[in-house]
Write a protein that holds these residues in place. Sequence first.
Motif, PDB file in Angstrom:
ATOM      1  N   ALA A  76      -6.456  -0.913   0.096  1.00  0.00           N
ATOM      2  CA  ALA A  76      -7.577  -0.447   0.399  1.00  0.00           C
ATOM      3  C   ALA A  76      -7.569   1.001   1.037  1.00  0.00           C
ATOM      4  O   ALA A  76      -8.508   1.912   0.629  1.00  0.00           O
ATOM      5  CB  ALA A  76      -8.294  -1.352   1.542  1.00  0.00           C
ATOM      6  N   ALA A  77      -6.600   1.240   1.801  1.00  0.00           N
ATOM      7  CA  ALA A  77      -6.190   2.527   2.422  1.00  0.00           C
ATOM      8  C   ALA A  77      -6.366   3.627   1.208  1.00  0.00           C
ATOM      9  O   ALA A  77      -6.679   4.711   1.160  1.00  0.00           O
ATOM     10  CB  ALA A  77      -5.386   2.612   3.317  1.00  0.00           C
ATOM     11  N   ARG A  78      -5.461   3.517   0.429  1.00  0.00           N
ATOM     12  CA  ARG A  78      -5.210   4.348  -0.901  1.00  0.00           C
ATOM     13  C   ARG A  78      -6.453   4.577  -1.502  1.00  0.00           C
ATOM     14  O   ARG A  78      -6.727   5.529  -1.937  1.00  0.00           O
ATOM     15  CB  ARG A  78      -4.044   3.595  -1.806  1.00  0.00           C
ATOM     16  N   ALA A  79      -7.028   3.559  -1.954  1.00  0.00           N
ATOM     17  CA  ALA A  79      -8.516   3.639  -2.621  1.00  0.00           C
ATOM     18  C   ALA A  79      -9.413   4.475  -1.898  1.00  0.00           C
ATOM     19  O   ALA A  79     -10.065   5.148  -2.421  1.00  0.00           O
ATOM     20  CB  ALA A  79      -8.898   2.117  -3.161  1.00  0.00           C
ATOM     21  N   ALA A  80      -9.484   4.377  -0.626  1.00  0.00           N
ATOM     22  CA  ALA A  80     -10.478   5.109   0.324  1.00  0.00           C
ATOM     23  C   ALA A  80      -9.934   6.462   0.236  1.00  0.00           C
ATOM     24  O   ALA A  80     -10.890   7.297   0.236  1.00  0.00           O
ATOM     25  CB  ALA A  80     -10.332   4.518   1.598  1.00  0.00           C
ATOM     26  N   GLU A  81      -8.774   6.663   0.408  1.00  0.00           N
ATOM     27  CA  GLU A  81      -8.370   8.033   0.190  1.00  0.00           C
ATOM     28  C   GLU A  81      -8.853   8.574  -0.965  1.00  0.00           C
ATOM     29  O   GLU A  81      -9.250   9.878  -0.912  1.00  0.00           O
ATOM     30  CB  GLU A  81      -6.745   8.080   0.605  1.00  0.00           C
ATOM     31  N   ARG A  82      -8.442   8.193  -2.233  1.00  0.00           N
ATOM     32  CA  ARG A  82      -8.874   8.776  -3.252  1.00  0.00           C
ATOM     33  C   ARG A  82     -10.377   8.961  -3.725  1.00  0.00           C
ATOM     34  O   ARG A  82     -10.701   9.760  -4.296  1.00  0.00           O
ATOM     35  CB  ARG A  82      -8.192   7.654  -4.565  1.00  0.00           C
ATOM     36  N   ALA A  83     -11.086   8.069  -2.872  1.00  0.00           N
ATOM     37  CA  ALA A  83     -12.532   7.968  -2.923  1.00  0.00           C
ATOM     38  C   ALA A  83     -13.094   9.055  -2.196  1.00  0.00           C
ATOM     39  O   ALA A  83     -14.226   9.276  -2.045  1.00  0.00           O
ATOM     40  CB  ALA A  83     -13.026   6.703  -2.674  1.00  0.00           C
ATOM     41  N   GLY A  84     -12.284   9.924  -1.316  1.00  0.00           N
ATOM     42  CA  GLY A  84     -12.705  10.513  -0.380  1.00  0.00           C
ATOM     43  C   GLY A  84     -13.152   9.987   1.013  1.00  0.00           C
ATOM     44  O   GLY A  84     -13.893  10.860   1.923  1.00  0.00           O
ATOM     45  N   LEU A  85     -13.041   8.803   1.216  1.00  0.00           N
ATOM     46  CA  LEU A  85     -13.405   8.203   2.484  1.00  0.00           C
ATOM     47  C   LEU A  85     -12.408   8.117   3.521  1.00  0.00           C
ATOM     48  O   LEU A  85     -11.636   7.361   3.737  1.00  0.00           O
ATOM     49  CB  LEU A  85     -13.936   6.741   2.271  1.00  0.00           C
ATOM     50  N   LEU A  86     -12.097   9.317   3.960  1.00  0.00           N
ATOM     51  CA  LEU A  86     -10.739   9.708   4.543  1.00  0.00           C
ATOM     52  C   LEU A  86     -10.751   8.990   6.086  1.00  0.00           C
ATOM     53  O   LEU A  86      -9.902   8.574   6.502  1.00  0.00           O
ATOM     54  CB  LEU A  86     -10.644  11.157   5.012  1.00  0.00           C
ATOM     55  N   ASP A  87     -12.049   8.983   6.768  1.00  0.00           N
ATOM     56  CA  ASP A  87     -12.101   8.205   7.794  1.00  0.00           C
ATOM     57  C   ASP A  87     -11.660   6.780   7.848  1.00  0.00           C
ATOM     58  O   ASP A  87     -10.943   6.165   8.615  1.00  0.00           O
ATOM     59  CB  ASP A  87     -13.572   8.282   8.691  1.00  0.00           C
ATOM     60  N   GLN A  88     -12.192   6.092   6.789  1.00  0.00           N
ATOM     61  CA  GLN A  88     -11.868   4.715   6.362  1.00  0.00           C
ATOM     62  C   GLN A  88     -10.371   4.633   6.088  1.00  0.00           C
ATOM     63  O   GLN A  88      -9.517   3.558   6.385  1.00  0.00           O
ATOM     64  CB  GLN A  88     -12.827   4.169   5.492  1.00  0.00           C
ATOM     65  N   ALA A  89      -9.922   5.357   5.439  1.00  0.00           N
ATOM     66  CA  ALA A  89      -8.332   5.484   4.893  1.00  0.00           C
ATOM     67  C   ALA A  89      -7.676   5.539   6.108  1.00  0.00           C
ATOM     68  O   ALA A  89      -6.802   4.882   6.051  1.00  0.00           O
ATOM     69  CB  ALA A  89      -8.116   6.774   3.970  1.00  0.00           C
ATOM     70  N   ALA A  90      -7.835   6.522   7.030  1.00  0.00           N
ATOM     71  CA  ALA A  90      -7.270   6.500   8.273  1.00  0.00           C
ATOM     72  C   ALA A  90      -7.057   5.419   9.005  1.00  0.00           C
ATOM     73  O   ALA A  90      -6.159   4.979   9.346  1.00  0.00           O
ATOM     74  CB  ALA A  90      -7.410   7.767   8.916  1.00  0.00           C
ATOM     75  N   GLU A  91      -8.355   4.668   9.245  1.00  0.00           N
ATOM     76  CA  GLU A  91      -8.255   3.508   9.966  1.00  0.00           C
ATOM     77  C   GLU A  91      -7.654   2.553   9.301  1.00  0.00           C
ATOM     78  O   GLU A  91      -6.678   1.509   9.998  1.00  0.00           O
ATOM     79  CB  GLU A  91      -9.838   3.165  10.227  1.00  0.00           C
ATOM     80  N   LEU A  92      -7.492   2.363   7.915  1.00  0.00           N
ATOM     81  CA  LEU A  92      -6.924   1.212   7.269  1.00  0.00           C
ATOM     82  C   LEU A  92      -5.430   1.487   7.296  1.00  0.00           C
ATOM     83  O   LEU A  92      -4.363   0.702   7.258  1.00  0.00           O
ATOM     84  CB  LEU A  92      -7.367   1.009   5.672  1.00  0.00           C
ATOM     85  N   TYR A  93      -4.716   2.784   7.006  1.00  0.00           N
ATOM     86  CA  TYR A  93      -3.539   3.322   7.236  1.00  0.00           C
ATOM     87  C   TYR A  93      -3.146   2.601   8.552  1.00  0.00           C
ATOM     88  O   TYR A  93      -1.989   2.058   8.583  1.00  0.00           O
ATOM     89  CB  TYR A  93      -3.080   4.611   6.971  1.00  0.00           C
TER      90      TYR A  93
ATOM     91  N   LYS B 230     -14.049   3.982  -5.487  1.00  0.00           N
ATOM     92  CA  LYS B 230     -14.889   3.582  -4.486  1.00  0.00           C
ATOM     93  C   LYS B 230     -15.127   2.050  -4.719  1.00  0.00           C
ATOM     94  O   LYS B 230     -15.225   1.089  -3.835  1.00  0.00           O
ATOM     95  CB  LYS B 230     -16.359   4.196  -4.612  1.00  0.00           C
ATOM     96  N   LEU B 231     -15.193   1.523  -6.074  1.00  0.00           N
ATOM     97  CA  LEU B 231     -15.139   0.042  -6.422  1.00  0.00           C
ATOM     98  C   LEU B 231     -13.953  -0.563  -6.047  1.00  0.00           C
ATOM     99  O   LEU B 231     -13.859  -1.665  -5.323  1.00  0.00           O
ATOM    100  CB  LEU B 231     -15.484   0.095  -8.057  1.00  0.00           C
ATOM    101  N   ALA B 232     -12.781  -0.002  -6.149  1.00  0.00           N
ATOM    102  CA  ALA B 232     -11.423  -0.440  -5.706  1.00  0.00           C
ATOM    103  C   ALA B 232     -11.274  -0.771  -4.315  1.00  0.00           C
ATOM    104  O   ALA B 232     -10.886  -1.871  -3.873  1.00  0.00           O
ATOM    105  CB  ALA B 232     -10.421   0.358  -6.468  1.00  0.00           C
ATOM    106  N   PHE B 233     -11.984   0.410  -3.679  1.00  0.00           N
ATOM    107  CA  PHE B 233     -11.907   0.267  -2.078  1.00  0.00           C
ATOM    108  C   PHE B 233     -12.704  -0.880  -1.948  1.00  0.00           C
ATOM    109  O   PHE B 233     -12.277  -1.822  -0.850  1.00  0.00           O
ATOM    110  CB  PHE B 233     -12.367   1.732  -1.606  1.00  0.00           C
ATOM    111  N   GLU B 234     -13.910  -1.081  -2.390  1.00  0.00           N
ATOM    112  CA  GLU B 234     -14.554  -2.220  -1.919  1.00  0.00           C
ATOM    113  C   GLU B 234     -13.813  -3.513  -2.300  1.00  0.00           C
ATOM    114  O   GLU B 234     -14.273  -4.502  -1.585  1.00  0.00           O
ATOM    115  CB  GLU B 234     -16.132  -2.023  -2.856  1.00  0.00           C
ATOM    116  N   LYS B 235     -13.438  -3.733  -3.403  1.00  0.00           N
ATOM    117  CA  LYS B 235     -12.714  -4.853  -3.972  1.00  0.00           C
ATOM    118  C   LYS B 235     -11.546  -5.024  -3.019  1.00  0.00           C
ATOM    119  O   LYS B 235     -11.163  -6.227  -2.565  1.00  0.00           O
ATOM    120  CB  LYS B 235     -12.148  -4.767  -5.407  1.00  0.00           C
ATOM    121  N   TYR B 236     -10.711  -4.057  -2.620  1.00  0.00           N
ATOM    122  CA  TYR B 236      -9.560  -4.489  -1.847  1.00  0.00           C
ATOM    123  C   TYR B 236     -10.073  -4.836  -0.501  1.00  0.00           C
ATOM    124  O   TYR B 236      -9.365  -5.852   0.154  1.00  0.00           O
ATOM    125  CB  TYR B 236      -8.629  -3.158  -1.725  1.00  0.00           C
ATOM    126  N   LEU B 237     -10.958  -4.296   0.220  1.00  0.00           N
ATOM    127  CA  LEU B 237     -11.635  -4.956   1.540  1.00  0.00           C
ATOM    128  C   LEU B 237     -11.809  -6.379   1.341  1.00  0.00           C
ATOM    129  O   LEU B 237     -11.978  -7.083   2.077  1.00  0.00           O
ATOM    130  CB  LEU B 237     -13.003  -3.997   2.089  1.00  0.00           C
TER     131      LEU B 237
END
Length: 90
Positions: free
Chosen positions: A67-84, A44-51
Motif C-alpha cells: 500500500a505504501a509503494r502504491a501510494a508513493e507511485r500515485a503521488g500520495l506521499l503523506d499516506q506513503a510515509a505513514e504506511l512505510y 491509486k486503485l492499487a493503493f485503495e485495494k491494498y488498503l
Amino acid sequence: MRSWLITLAVAALLASNVALAAPMKEAVAVAAAAEAAFKAGNFKLAFEKYLTARQLDPGYPDFTYNAARAAERAGLLDQAAELYQAYLDQ
C-alpha cells in the motif's frame, strides 16, 4: 459427558478457524487485484485495494508495504510515509 464437551470444543475451534480463513482468502483476492492494478500503472486503485486487503488481514505486513509503494507511485506521499512507518512498526 466429557467426550461430548471435547467434541463441542473441537467443533467450536474448527468453526473459528474457518471464520478466520474467510477474511484471509478475501484479503489475498483483493491483493491480487491490487497487484494487477499496480502492474497496469493504476497506482491509486492499487493503493485503495491494498488498503482494503490490509483491513481484512492487518497482521500481514506485505499489504502495508505494498500500500505504501502504491501510494508513493500515485503521488500520495503523506499516506506513503505513514504506511512505510506503520510497516516498520509492525
